[in-house]
Design a protein around this motif. Structure first.
Motif, short mmCIF file in Angstrom:
data_model
loop_
_atom_site.label_atom_id
_atom_site.label_comp_id
_atom_site.label_asym_id
_atom_site.label_seq_id
_atom_site.Cartn_x
_atom_site.Cartn_y
_atom_site.Cartn_z
N MET A 1 0.85 -1.18 0.00
CA MET A 1 0.00 0.00 0.00
C MET A 1 0.89 1.24 0.00
SD MET A 1 -3.04 -0.89 2.58
CE MET A 1 -4.37 -1.85 1.97
N THR A 2 0.77 2.03 -1.01
CA THR A 2 1.65 3.16 -1.24
C THR A 2 1.31 4.35 -0.34
OG1 THR A 2 1.91 2.48 -3.53
CG2 THR A 2 2.49 4.76 -3.01
N VAL A 3 2.37 4.95 0.20
CA VAL A 3 2.26 6.17 0.99
C VAL A 3 3.06 7.25 0.27
CG1 VAL A 3 2.78 7.28 3.20
CG2 VAL A 3 2.00 4.89 3.16
N VAL A 4 2.45 8.43 0.10
CA VAL A 4 3.11 9.58 -0.50
C VAL A 4 3.20 10.65 0.58
CG1 VAL A 4 2.92 11.43 -2.23
CG2 VAL A 4 2.27 9.09 -2.82
N VAL A 5 4.37 11.29 0.69
CA VAL A 5 4.53 12.38 1.65
C VAL A 5 5.03 13.61 0.92
CG1 VAL A 5 6.86 11.62 2.34
CG2 VAL A 5 5.57 13.14 3.85
N GLY A 6 4.39 14.74 1.21
CA GLY A 6 4.87 16.04 0.73
C GLY A 6 5.94 16.50 1.70
N PHE A 7 7.18 16.59 1.23
CA PHE A 7 8.32 16.89 2.10
C PHE A 7 8.83 18.30 1.90
CE2 PHE A 7 12.99 17.08 2.55
CZ PHE A 7 13.06 16.92 3.92
N ILE A 8 9.01 19.02 3.01
CA ILE A 8 9.72 20.29 3.01
C ILE A 8 10.82 20.19 4.06
CG2 ILE A 8 7.81 21.69 2.13
CD1 ILE A 8 7.23 22.55 5.01
N PRO A 9 11.96 20.85 3.85
CA PRO A 9 13.11 20.68 4.74
C PRO A 9 13.02 21.54 6.01
CG PRO A 9 13.72 22.10 2.94
CD PRO A 9 12.31 21.65 2.67
N THR A 10 12.01 21.29 6.82
CA THR A 10 11.79 22.01 8.07
C THR A 10 11.50 20.97 9.15
OG1 THR A 10 9.40 22.14 7.76
CG2 THR A 10 10.73 23.95 6.81
N PRO A 11 11.48 21.37 10.41
CA PRO A 11 11.10 20.40 11.45
C PRO A 11 9.74 19.75 11.19
CG PRO A 11 12.12 22.31 12.46
CD PRO A 11 11.94 22.64 11.00
N VAL A 12 8.78 20.53 10.71
CA VAL A 12 7.46 19.97 10.37
C VAL A 12 7.59 18.96 9.24
CG1 VAL A 12 5.20 20.54 9.38
CG2 VAL A 12 6.14 21.94 11.20
N GLY A 13 8.40 19.26 8.25
CA GLY A 13 8.61 18.36 7.12
C GLY A 13 9.26 17.06 7.54
N PHE A 14 10.24 17.14 8.45
CA PHE A 14 10.88 15.91 8.92
C PHE A 14 9.94 15.11 9.82
CE2 PHE A 14 14.74 17.96 7.39
CZ PHE A 14 15.37 16.89 6.77
N ALA A 15 9.06 15.79 10.55
CA ALA A 15 8.04 15.08 11.34
C ALA A 15 7.09 14.33 10.42
CB ALA A 15 7.28 16.05 12.24
N ALA A 16 6.69 14.96 9.31
CA ALA A 16 5.83 14.30 8.32
C ALA A 16 6.56 13.12 7.69
CB ALA A 16 5.38 15.29 7.26
N LEU A 17 7.86 13.28 7.44
CA LEU A 17 8.66 12.21 6.88
C LEU A 17 8.69 11.00 7.82
CD1 LEU A 17 10.53 11.69 4.39
CD2 LEU A 17 12.42 12.40 5.86
N ASP A 18 8.90 11.26 9.11
CA ASP A 18 8.92 10.17 10.11
C ASP A 18 7.56 9.48 10.19
OD1 ASP A 18 11.57 10.79 10.68
OD2 ASP A 18 11.09 11.95 12.48
N ALA A 19 6.48 10.26 10.19
CA ALA A 19 5.13 9.68 10.27
C ALA A 19 4.84 8.86 9.02
CB ALA A 19 4.09 10.78 10.44
N SER A 20 5.28 9.34 7.87
CA SER A 20 5.02 8.61 6.62
C SER A 20 5.80 7.30 6.60
CB SER A 20 5.35 9.46 5.40
OG SER A 20 6.74 9.72 5.31
N LEU A 21 7.01 7.30 7.14
CA LEU A 21 7.78 6.06 7.22
C LEU A 21 7.09 5.05 8.12
CD1 LEU A 21 10.18 4.30 6.60
CD2 LEU A 21 11.45 5.50 8.40
N ASP A 22 6.58 5.51 9.26
CA ASP A 22 5.84 4.61 10.16
C ASP A 22 4.63 4.02 9.44
OD1 ASP A 22 7.61 5.12 12.22
OD2 ASP A 22 6.30 6.58 13.22
N GLU A 23 3.90 4.85 8.70
CA GLU A 23 2.72 4.37 7.98
C GLU A 23 3.10 3.41 6.85
OE1 GLU A 23 -0.57 4.61 8.41
OE2 GLU A 23 -0.21 5.62 10.31
N ALA A 24 4.16 3.73 6.11
CA ALA A 24 4.59 2.84 5.03
C ALA A 24 5.03 1.49 5.59
CB ALA A 24 5.73 3.49 4.23
N ARG A 25 5.74 1.52 6.70
CA ARG A 25 6.17 0.28 7.35
C ARG A 25 4.95 -0.53 7.77
NH1 ARG A 25 9.20 2.33 11.62
NH2 ARG A 25 10.97 2.47 10.22
N ARG A 26 3.98 0.13 8.39
CA ARG A 26 2.77 -0.55 8.87
C ARG A 26 1.96 -1.12 7.71
NH1 ARG A 26 -2.42 0.56 10.01
NH2 ARG A 26 -2.43 2.73 9.40
N ARG A 27 1.93 -0.40 6.59
CA ARG A 27 1.12 -0.80 5.44
C ARG A 27 1.87 -1.67 4.44
NH1 ARG A 27 -3.25 3.29 4.60
NH2 ARG A 27 -3.25 4.56 6.47
N GLY A 28 3.16 -1.82 4.61
CA GLY A 28 3.95 -2.62 3.68
C GLY A 28 4.56 -1.85 2.53
#
Length: 127
Positions: A1-28
């Motif tokens: 199951m594909t996860v797409v994350v809109g990434f910007i190089p800020t603390p908020v962007g890295f938080a979204a990156l971490d959350a998207s990795l958790d979701e991608a891991r959980r979803r395969g």
């Protein structure tokens, strides 16, 4: 199951990156990381430099899912690019980060976040 994350190089962007990795891991997975560069606005701090993209890739290097990091130049707005990629990749989830430092609570979400929440064909996770 594909996860797409809109990434910007800020603390908020890295938080979204971490959350998207958790979701991608959980979803395969896979995880598609997208940084949008708007033409004519090259000095925008949301545009990731090559070093910032490398930082994102390094953070994802040990991911147990396939990761694809893209920087996309676009005439469309950021939302249009993310919606197109989510649709093309048949994403199950789109992850975005929002800034929280705004003074006016009535402007809680910016135009891009609102458009993604309303128009995305998949679920949207706001970090």
């Amino acid at each position: 199951m594909t996860v797409v994350v809109g990434f910007i190089p800020t603390p908020v962007g890295f938080a979204a990156l971490d959350a998207s990795l958790d979701e991608a891991r959980r979803r395969g997975g896979p995880l598609i990381v997208v940084n949008v560069v708007r033409d004519g606005d090259e000095d925008d701090p949301r545009h990731a430099s090559p070093e910032q993209l490398e930082m994102a890739q390094e953070r994802l290097r040990s991911a147990p899912v396939r990761v694809d990091v893209r920087q996309v130049r676009a005439e469309l707005g950021i939302a249009g690019v993310l919606l197109d990629i989510a649709e093309t990749e048949r994403a199950d989830l789109l992850v975005i980060g929002i800034r929280r430092e705004r003074e006016h609570t009535r402007q809680f979400l910016g135009f891009t976040a609102q458009k993604l929440l309303v128009d995305a064909a998949c679920d949207v996770l706001v970090v």
